[in-house]
Design a protein around this motif. Structure first.
Motif, mmCIF file in Angstrom:
data_model
loop_
_atom_site.group_PDB
_atom_site.id
_atom_site.type_symbol
_atom_site.label_atom_id
_atom_site.label_comp_id
_atom_site.label_asym_id
_atom_site.label_seq_id
_atom_site.Cartn_x
_atom_site.Cartn_y
_atom_site.Cartn_z
ATOM 1 N N THR A 1 -24.390 1.146 63.055
ATOM 2 C CA THR A 1 -22.996 1.295 63.478
ATOM 3 C C THR A 1 -22.045 1.150 62.294
ATOM 4 O O THR A 1 -21.087 1.923 62.148
ATOM 5 C CB THR A 1 -22.659 0.241 64.551
ATOM 6 N N TRP A 2 -22.321 0.201 61.415
ATOM 7 C CA TRP A 2 -21.392 -0.059 60.325
ATOM 8 C C TRP A 2 -21.525 0.945 59.189
ATOM 9 O O TRP A 2 -20.538 1.256 58.513
ATOM 10 C CB TRP A 2 -21.567 -1.495 59.845
ATOM 11 N N THR A 3 -22.730 1.460 58.954
ATOM 12 C CA THR A 3 -22.835 2.541 57.955
ATOM 13 C C THR A 3 -22.089 3.778 58.440
ATOM 14 O O THR A 3 -21.415 4.455 57.660
ATOM 15 C CB THR A 3 -24.303 2.881 57.679
ATOM 16 N N VAL B 1 -18.318 3.123 57.966
ATOM 17 C CA VAL B 1 -17.903 3.300 56.559
ATOM 18 C C VAL B 1 -17.797 4.784 56.230
ATOM 19 O O VAL B 1 -16.833 5.229 55.581
ATOM 20 C CB VAL B 1 -18.901 2.592 55.624
ATOM 21 N N TYR B 2 -18.785 5.569 56.670
ATOM 22 C CA TYR B 2 -18.750 7.010 56.378
ATOM 23 C C TYR B 2 -17.520 7.659 57.014
ATOM 24 O O TYR B 2 -16.805 8.442 56.367
ATOM 25 C CB TYR B 2 -20.015 7.689 56.888
ATOM 26 N N LEU B 3 -17.265 7.364 58.296
ATOM 27 C CA LEU B 3 -16.154 8.004 59.001
ATOM 28 C C LEU B 3 -14.804 7.606 58.410
ATOM 29 O O LEU B 3 -13.869 8.413 58.366
ATOM 30 C CB LEU B 3 -16.208 7.645 60.489
ATOM 31 N N ARG C 1 -24.902 15.915 51.065
ATOM 32 C CA ARG C 1 -26.179 15.869 51.792
ATOM 33 C C ARG C 1 -26.827 14.501 51.640
ATOM 34 O O ARG C 1 -27.360 13.944 52.609
ATOM 35 C CB ARG C 1 -27.126 16.949 51.262
ATOM 36 N N ARG C 2 -26.798 13.980 50.448
ATOM 37 C CA ARG C 2 -27.431 12.676 50.226
ATOM 38 C C ARG C 2 -26.611 11.543 50.846
ATOM 39 O O ARG C 2 -27.180 10.572 51.341
ATOM 40 C CB ARG C 2 -27.631 12.460 48.721
ATOM 41 N N LEU D 1 -27.950 9.023 53.725
ATOM 42 C CA LEU D 1 -27.935 7.583 53.519
ATOM 43 C C LEU D 1 -27.151 6.855 54.611
ATOM 44 O O LEU D 1 -27.601 5.834 55.144
ATOM 45 C CB LEU D 1 -27.325 7.268 52.148
ATOM 46 N N MET D 2 -25.991 7.378 54.976
ATOM 47 C CA MET D 2 -25.093 6.662 55.882
ATOM 48 C C MET D 2 -25.289 7.028 57.351
ATOM 49 O O MET D 2 -25.115 6.184 58.227
ATOM 50 C CB MET D 2 -23.631 6.921 55.488
ATOM 51 N N LEU D 3 -25.633 8.285 57.629
ATOM 52 C CA LEU D 3 -25.767 8.724 59.019
ATOM 53 C C LEU D 3 -27.216 8.963 59.427
ATOM 54 O O LEU D 3 -27.491 9.186 60.609
ATOM 55 C CB LEU D 3 -24.957 10.008 59.249
#
Length: 435
Positions: free
Chosen positions: A28-30, A33-35, A84-85, A89-91
């Motif tokens: 959820t937290w990754t 952070v991405y969003l 892409r990377r 990593l985040m999603l």
């Protein structure tokens, strides 16, 4: 307590706990952070693309613009590679590289293929879309998490703000959910926990939507995936046929080589035993012949095993194995290996690419010098073997190069052979080896 633990252990209890625990999970937290960062990344690319494309088009009349446009295209392709990377990593969304392979030859030819590749323009569309999408994600994410955390801290606001002045919402000077008593503050905390759970699942839903968009624009199309599947199926069929042919070759080599030598060794030892008492000198000579026959049989078995999978490759890696190949070559070979240990299938494919290229250069090309270069290019292992021979090598005509192409395709790699008449010949393999 025991009843609560039993309920949590049931399938229904586990499902409820999974829903309620969403705000506590790293996924959820990754995603959060991405969003939150997507809007700023998108705005940065808007600026880069606006400046690059405007300058490039404005200066194209004096040719400087062509250089600027080329740099801009390379920049957005690099940005898509990074995205892409970052998405992976985040999603947790794996996006394969969608690009057409660049041909060997002039820089202009490679630039035309790059510009004509639909994946290049899909990369641009994604980077342009990233800012407005990121704006939506940022507003929704900050609103949901901000509201939930604000309500969750209801007792804190009740204690630190003057009584009667603390309210969670205010519209047109009218306060709603005023924190004028501790029970109301505690109720706000309970409601805030529910809003945080809803925010966690909303964030996951937005991350899933963004992953679909990223996969559609940054990944290969359905036609590309289908073509890759068909190519892999054809390569697999050829690999099966090649393996069967290799099995028959090994069986034949064992029968005609090592087996015959072992039979002769047994006969020599049998005759030596028969003459051991009557003619010791002849028995000694036969034992000597048997010893030499045993050494020749061992040498043939070592050569056979080296052709299947060289022990030095498994024990000491690609650098030592390639150096051993170069030392056995009748043509001088320069070796440059700039990589460490890699997955076994990748090392094996690289080894046999070099082995076949060295054999072809020595036997068929009449080369006087061969160069071997092996190194990493992002998540690819690049193997290049160059010789100054007569050229004219064609994978379509030779079973060796065709078998190499199948071996490389089996690890989802690509083999190209550039060999004009008169040389030089360049055999290049690109093998995925992880990032």
């Amino acid at each position: 307590m025991a009843v609560g633990q039993a309920a949590a252990g049931t399938p229904g209890g586990r499902g409820i706990w999974r829903v309620l625990a969403a705000p506590l999970q790293p996924r959820t937290w990754t995603a959060t952070v991405y969003l939150l960062g997507a809007m700023f990344v998108g705005l940065t690319w808007h600026l880069v693309l606006a400046v690059g494309l405007t300058l490039g088009v404005g200066l194209v009349i004096v040719w400087v613009g062509v250089f600027v446009l080329a740099l801009t295209v390379l920049a957005w392709r690099g940005g898509a590679w990074l995205e892409r990377r970052w998405v992976r990593l985040m999603l947790g969304v794996q996006i394969p590289e969608p690009y057409r392979p660049l041909p060997a030859g002039s820089l202009w030819r490679r630039a035309r293929v790059l510009a004509a590749d639909p994946a290049t323009w899909k990369d641009l569309a994604y980077l342009v879309l990233l800012a407005p999408l990121g704006l939506v994600w940022f507003v929704v994410t900050t609103t949901l998490w901000g509201t939930g955390i604000l309500m969750l801290l209801g007792p804190v606001w009740y204690w630190i703000l003057p009584h009667g002045e603390a309210a969670l919402f205010s519209v047109d000077d009218r306060s709603y959910l005023a924190l004028d008593s501790l029970p109301v503050a505690l109720l706000a905390t309970v409601l805030g926990a529910g809003v945080c759970v809803a925010a966690a699942w909303a964030v996951r839903a937005m991350a899933a939507v963004h992953g679909v968009v990223a996969l559609a624009l940054l990944g290969p199309s359905e036609q590309q995936l289908q073509a890759r599947v068909e190519a892999l199926e054809a390569s697999r069929d050829r690999a099966v046929d090649s393996a069967e042919a290799e099995r028959r070759r090994i069986e034949r080599d064992l029968h005609d080589g090592a087996q015959q030598r072992l039979v002769a060794l047994a006969m020599d030892l049998g005759m030596a035993r028969a003459k051991l008492e009557s003619d010791p000198a002849a028995a000694t000579a036969l034992v000597g012949e048997a010893h030499e026959e045993a050494k020749r049989a061992l040498a043939e078995l070592r050569d056979l095993a080296r052709g299947i999978h060289p022990a030095v490759l498994a024990d000491r890696g690609l650098d030592a194995a390639i150096s051993a190949l170069a030392a056995r070559s009748p043509v001088p070979v320069g070796v440059e290996v700039a990589t460490g240990r890699l997955p076994g299938p990748v090392e094996s494919a690289a080894y046999f690419v070099v082995a076949e290229a060295l054999t072809n250069a020595a036997k068929h090309a009449g080369a006087a010098e061969i160069g071997v270069r092996i190194g990493r290019d992002r998540d690819l292992l690049v193997v290049e073997v160059t010789d100054d021979g007569a050229g004219g090598a064609d994978p379509a005509r030779g079973s060796g190069l065709r078998g190499l192409a199948d071996r490389v395709a089996a690890v989802d790699g690509r083999l190209t052979v550039t060999s004009p008449e008169g040389g030089p010949t360049v055999v290049r393999a690109e093998l995925p080896c992880g990032s």
